[in-house]
Design a protein around this motif. Structure first.
Motif, PDB file in Angstrom:
ATOM      1  N   CYS A  70       0.895  -1.205   0.099  1.00 33.65           N
ATOM      2  CA  CYS A  70      -0.175   0.037   0.000  1.00 33.65           C
ATOM      3  C   CYS A  70       0.936   1.423   0.031  1.00 33.65           C
ATOM      4  O   CYS A  70       0.470   1.895  -0.581  1.00 33.65           O
ATOM      5  CB  CYS A  70      -0.649  -0.121   1.083  1.00 33.65           C
ATOM      6  N   TYR A  71       1.712   1.128   0.797  1.00 36.30           N
ATOM      7  CA  TYR A  71       2.873   2.266   0.727  1.00 36.30           C
ATOM      8  C   TYR A  71       3.577   2.689  -0.766  1.00 36.30           C
ATOM      9  O   TYR A  71       3.354   3.667  -1.067  1.00 36.30           O
ATOM     10  CB  TYR A  71       4.124   2.124   1.905  1.00 36.30           C
ATOM     11  N   SER A  72       3.874   1.521  -1.044  1.00 38.26           N
ATOM     12  CA  SER A  72       4.474   1.440  -2.430  1.00 38.26           C
ATOM     13  C   SER A  72       3.481   2.087  -3.348  1.00 38.26           C
ATOM     14  O   SER A  72       3.760   3.015  -4.607  1.00 38.26           O
ATOM     15  CB  SER A  72       4.962   0.354  -2.986  1.00 38.26           C
ATOM     16  N   ALA A  73       2.335   1.813  -3.468  1.00 38.37           N
ATOM     17  CA  ALA A  73       1.210   2.115  -4.346  1.00 38.37           C
ATOM     18  C   ALA A  73       1.035   3.671  -4.307  1.00 38.37           C
ATOM     19  O   ALA A  73       0.866   4.342  -5.240  1.00 38.37           O
ATOM     20  CB  ALA A  73      -0.096   1.124  -3.970  1.00 38.37           C
ATOM     21  N   LEU A  74       1.137   4.133  -3.102  1.00 39.98           N
ATOM     22  CA  LEU A  74       0.368   5.597  -2.768  1.00 39.98           C
ATOM     23  C   LEU A  74       1.841   6.339  -3.257  1.00 39.98           C
ATOM     24  O   LEU A  74       1.601   7.461  -3.553  1.00 39.98           O
ATOM     25  CB  LEU A  74       0.408   5.736  -1.316  1.00 39.98           C
ATOM     26  N   PHE A  75       2.964   5.868  -2.834  1.00 42.49           N
ATOM     27  CA  PHE A  75       4.049   6.490  -3.474  1.00 42.49           C
ATOM     28  C   PHE A  75       4.200   6.789  -4.900  1.00 42.49           C
ATOM     29  O   PHE A  75       4.421   7.975  -5.388  1.00 42.49           O
ATOM     30  CB  PHE A  75       5.325   5.940  -3.089  1.00 42.49           C
ATOM     31  N   HIS A  76       3.864   5.688  -5.798  1.00 39.06           N
ATOM     32  CA  HIS A  76       3.944   5.825  -7.111  1.00 39.06           C
ATOM     33  C   HIS A  76       2.668   6.558  -7.700  1.00 39.06           C
ATOM     34  O   HIS A  76       2.856   7.332  -8.811  1.00 39.06           O
ATOM     35  CB  HIS A  76       3.896   4.559  -7.586  1.00 39.06           C
ATOM     36  N   LEU A  77       1.562   6.828  -6.983  1.00 45.62           N
ATOM     37  CA  LEU A  77       0.493   7.571  -7.171  1.00 45.62           C
ATOM     38  C   LEU A  77       0.654   9.158  -7.006  1.00 45.62           C
ATOM     39  O   LEU A  77       0.243   9.893  -7.865  1.00 45.62           O
ATOM     40  CB  LEU A  77      -1.000   7.104  -6.442  1.00 45.62           C
ATOM     41  N   ARG A  78       1.310   9.362  -5.957  1.00 43.88           N
ATOM     42  CA  ARG A  78       1.562  10.685  -5.607  1.00 43.88           C
ATOM     43  C   ARG A  78       2.724  11.196  -6.383  1.00 43.88           C
ATOM     44  O   ARG A  78       2.748  12.470  -6.780  1.00 43.88           O
ATOM     45  CB  ARG A  78       2.131  10.866  -3.956  1.00 43.88           C
ATOM     46  N   LEU A 124       4.757  10.935   3.176  1.00 43.49           N
ATOM     47  CA  LEU A 124       4.111  10.463   2.050  1.00 43.49           C
ATOM     48  C   LEU A 124       2.635  11.000   1.989  1.00 43.49           C
ATOM     49  O   LEU A 124       2.143  11.437   1.155  1.00 43.49           O
ATOM     50  CB  LEU A 124       4.070   8.729   2.176  1.00 43.49           C
ATOM     51  N   THR A 125       1.976  11.142   3.257  1.00 40.25           N
ATOM     52  CA  THR A 125       0.482  11.467   3.328  1.00 40.25           C
ATOM     53  C   THR A 125       0.403  13.126   3.840  1.00 40.25           C
ATOM     54  O   THR A 125      -0.708  13.387   3.991  1.00 40.25           O
ATOM     55  CB  THR A 125      -0.230  10.703   4.326  1.00 40.25           C
ATOM     56  N   ARG A 132      -8.036   5.115  -8.336  1.00 39.63           N
ATOM     57  CA  ARG A 132      -8.547   6.403  -8.709  1.00 39.63           C
ATOM     58  C   ARG A 132      -8.735   7.022  -7.570  1.00 39.63           C
ATOM     59  O   ARG A 132      -8.392   8.476  -7.375  1.00 39.63           O
ATOM     60  CB  ARG A 132      -9.984   6.263  -9.366  1.00 39.63           C
ATOM     61  N   PRO A 133      -9.395   6.661  -6.511  1.00 42.58           N
ATOM     62  CA  PRO A 133      -9.884   7.513  -5.271  1.00 42.58           C
ATOM     63  C   PRO A 133      -8.522   7.807  -4.468  1.00 42.58           C
ATOM     64  O   PRO A 133      -8.313   8.957  -3.735  1.00 42.58           O
ATOM     65  CB  PRO A 133     -10.944   6.478  -4.528  1.00 42.58           C
ATOM     66  N   ALA A 134      -7.545   6.753  -4.665  1.00 42.94           N
ATOM     67  CA  ALA A 134      -6.469   7.038  -3.891  1.00 42.94           C
ATOM     68  C   ALA A 134      -5.540   8.353  -4.555  1.00 42.94           C
ATOM     69  O   ALA A 134      -4.935   8.991  -3.814  1.00 42.94           O
ATOM     70  CB  ALA A 134      -5.450   5.809  -3.922  1.00 42.94           C
ATOM     71  N   TYR A 135      -5.423   8.269  -5.711  1.00 40.25           N
ATOM     72  CA  TYR A 135      -4.726   9.260  -6.632  1.00 40.25           C
ATOM     73  C   TYR A 135      -5.426  10.631  -6.158  1.00 40.25           C
ATOM     74  O   TYR A 135      -4.719  11.541  -5.833  1.00 40.25           O
ATOM     75  CB  TYR A 135      -5.118   9.126  -8.161  1.00 40.25           C
ATOM     76  N   VAL A 136      -6.698  11.036  -6.275  1.00 40.15           N
ATOM     77  CA  VAL A 136      -7.322  12.119  -5.952  1.00 40.15           C
ATOM     78  C   VAL A 136      -7.189  12.405  -4.375  1.00 40.15           C
ATOM     79  O   VAL A 136      -7.071  13.695  -4.012  1.00 40.15           O
ATOM     80  CB  VAL A 136      -9.044  11.905  -6.244  1.00 40.15           C
ATOM     81  N   GLY A 137      -7.362  11.399  -3.570  1.00 42.75           N
ATOM     82  CA  GLY A 137      -7.082  11.479  -2.014  1.00 42.75           C
ATOM     83  C   GLY A 137      -5.768  12.244  -1.706  1.00 42.75           C
ATOM     84  O   GLY A 137      -5.732  12.955  -0.826  1.00 42.75           O
ATOM     85  N   LEU A 138      -4.774  11.875  -2.514  1.00 43.66           N
ATOM     86  CA  LEU A 138      -3.325  12.414  -2.407  1.00 43.66           C
ATOM     87  C   LEU A 138      -3.348  13.889  -2.963  1.00 43.66           C
ATOM     88  O   LEU A 138      -2.269  14.468  -2.560  1.00 43.66           O
ATOM     89  CB  LEU A 138      -2.218  11.799  -3.392  1.00 43.66           C
ATOM     90  N   ARG A 139      -4.336  14.435  -3.577  1.00 47.19           N
ATOM     91  CA  ARG A 139      -4.408  15.580  -3.824  1.00 47.19           C
ATOM     92  C   ARG A 139      -5.703  16.617  -3.469  1.00 47.19           C
ATOM     93  O   ARG A 139      -5.875  17.742  -3.904  1.00 47.19           O
ATOM     94  CB  ARG A 139      -4.356  15.782  -5.790  1.00 47.19           C
TER      95      ARG A 139
END
Length: 315
Positions: free
Chosen positions: A27-35, A70-71, A292-299
């Motif tokens: 999950c951490y790796s996925a968020l890093f690449h999405l952000r 990251l967050t 999709r929601p994770a990407y928007v959540g990071l923004r």
């Protein structure tokens, strides 16, 4: 009998989800690449070189020395909930046709009710932010609706304890198949409110089909063509062919809210409506509904509890 391609699409099974997002590291790796899809970028100065302080899980910019987690600065900011539970919450909110209540989310992911409520409302806020500013076009069906009204009092439009909103559906082809929808709260069914909505949410030149409610004529002030149909009340009005899809989807939304939540806080209604709108508009893409929601959540900016509790502005 032909199968409905939406209902029978593959989607993302729970075993596949766990295979992809089952650990904190995944999950951490996925968020890093999405952000940061092209590698870390300092939010302060834009520099791309950094060092990682692993003991604190932060990244320090080589140029300005700002430390960034990251967050930080996102909807996930300052969370103490493991990322695996955040991803599971996203999965449960996006893969089901209806929704999941905060109480059920509490049981499913193993957190307190207050934590589940905050997580759900933060994710719904992400969906709300994503849907804002998007416009419908082409042939459009529009109808008025209410949520609430459980308490006794004045019936009909203007009744107490009811929240007014409009359901709007973009259709396509000879059969007017639904493509996208919008569910937007309004302060009342007045021309000024409908004009404001149309100017921000409908493309100029759209053909808007409505019942005989006078306020819908205001879409013409936004450059749209208006085709009113005087329909009967009750079941006959609901079954009018010109409003087939908006009435169908409106019924689905109301049934889902009644069946899942039994009731909702009217001050948070824009978020609940945005959740249904978000899922419907992406119903063909269940396979990437986690990213999709994770990407928007990071923004999406952080939403502390005191802000979550405030009434959400609709429209």
């Amino acid at each position: 009998m032909a199968k409905n391609i939406i209902q029978f699409q593959k989607g993302l099974s729970l075993p596949k989800f766990l295979e992809k997002y089952g650990t904190e590291e995944q999950c951490y790796s996925a968020l890093f690449h999405l952000r940061w899809p092209d590698g870390f970028v300092c939010p302060e100065c834009g520099n791309k070189t950094y060092c990682e302080i692993k003991s604190r899980k932060v990244y320090q910019c080589h140029r300005c020395h700002r430390q960034t987690s990251l967050t930080s600065g996102t909807i996930f900011a300052a969370t103490k909930v493991p990322l695996t539970k955040w991803f599971l919450a996203i999965y449960l909110l996006t893969q089901r046709k209806t929704s999941v209540s905060a109480l059920q989310l509490k049981r499913d992911i193993g957190v307190s009710y207050n934590t589940a409520w905050k997580m759900k409302h933060k994710l719904m806020q992400v969906m709300l932010e994503r849907e804002k500013g998007k416009k419908l076009s082409g042939r459009i069906e529009i109808d008025d609706a209410y949520i609430g009204g459980e308490r006794p009092g004045k019936p009909g439009r203007g009744a107490a304890h009811k929240a007014p909103f409009i359901a709007v559906v973009e259709t396509e082809g000879e059969e007017h198949r639904p493509q996208r929808m919008q569910l937007r709260t309004v302060s009342g069914f007045r021309s000024a409110e409908i004009e404001r909505y149309a100017k921000t949410s409908l493309e100029v030149g759209s053909i808007v089909v409505s019942d005989g409610l006078a306020c819908f004529k205001a879409v013409e002030k936004a450059g749209c063509h208006h085709i009113p149909f005087a329909s009967e009340g009750g079941r006959k009005g609901v079954e009018h062919p010109s409003f087939k899809w908006v009435n169908t989807l409106l019924g689905n939304v109301k049934n889902a809210i009644t069946g899942t939540f039994h009731s909702v806080s009217l001050k948070h209604l824009p978020r609940y409506l945005a959740e249904f709108e978000y899922r419907f508009n992406r119903r063909y893409r269940l396979d990437d509904m986690i990213e999709r929601p994770a990407y928007v959540g990071l923004r999406t900016p952080p939403m502390p509890y005191r802000f979550l509790r405030m009434a959400e502005i609709g429209g």
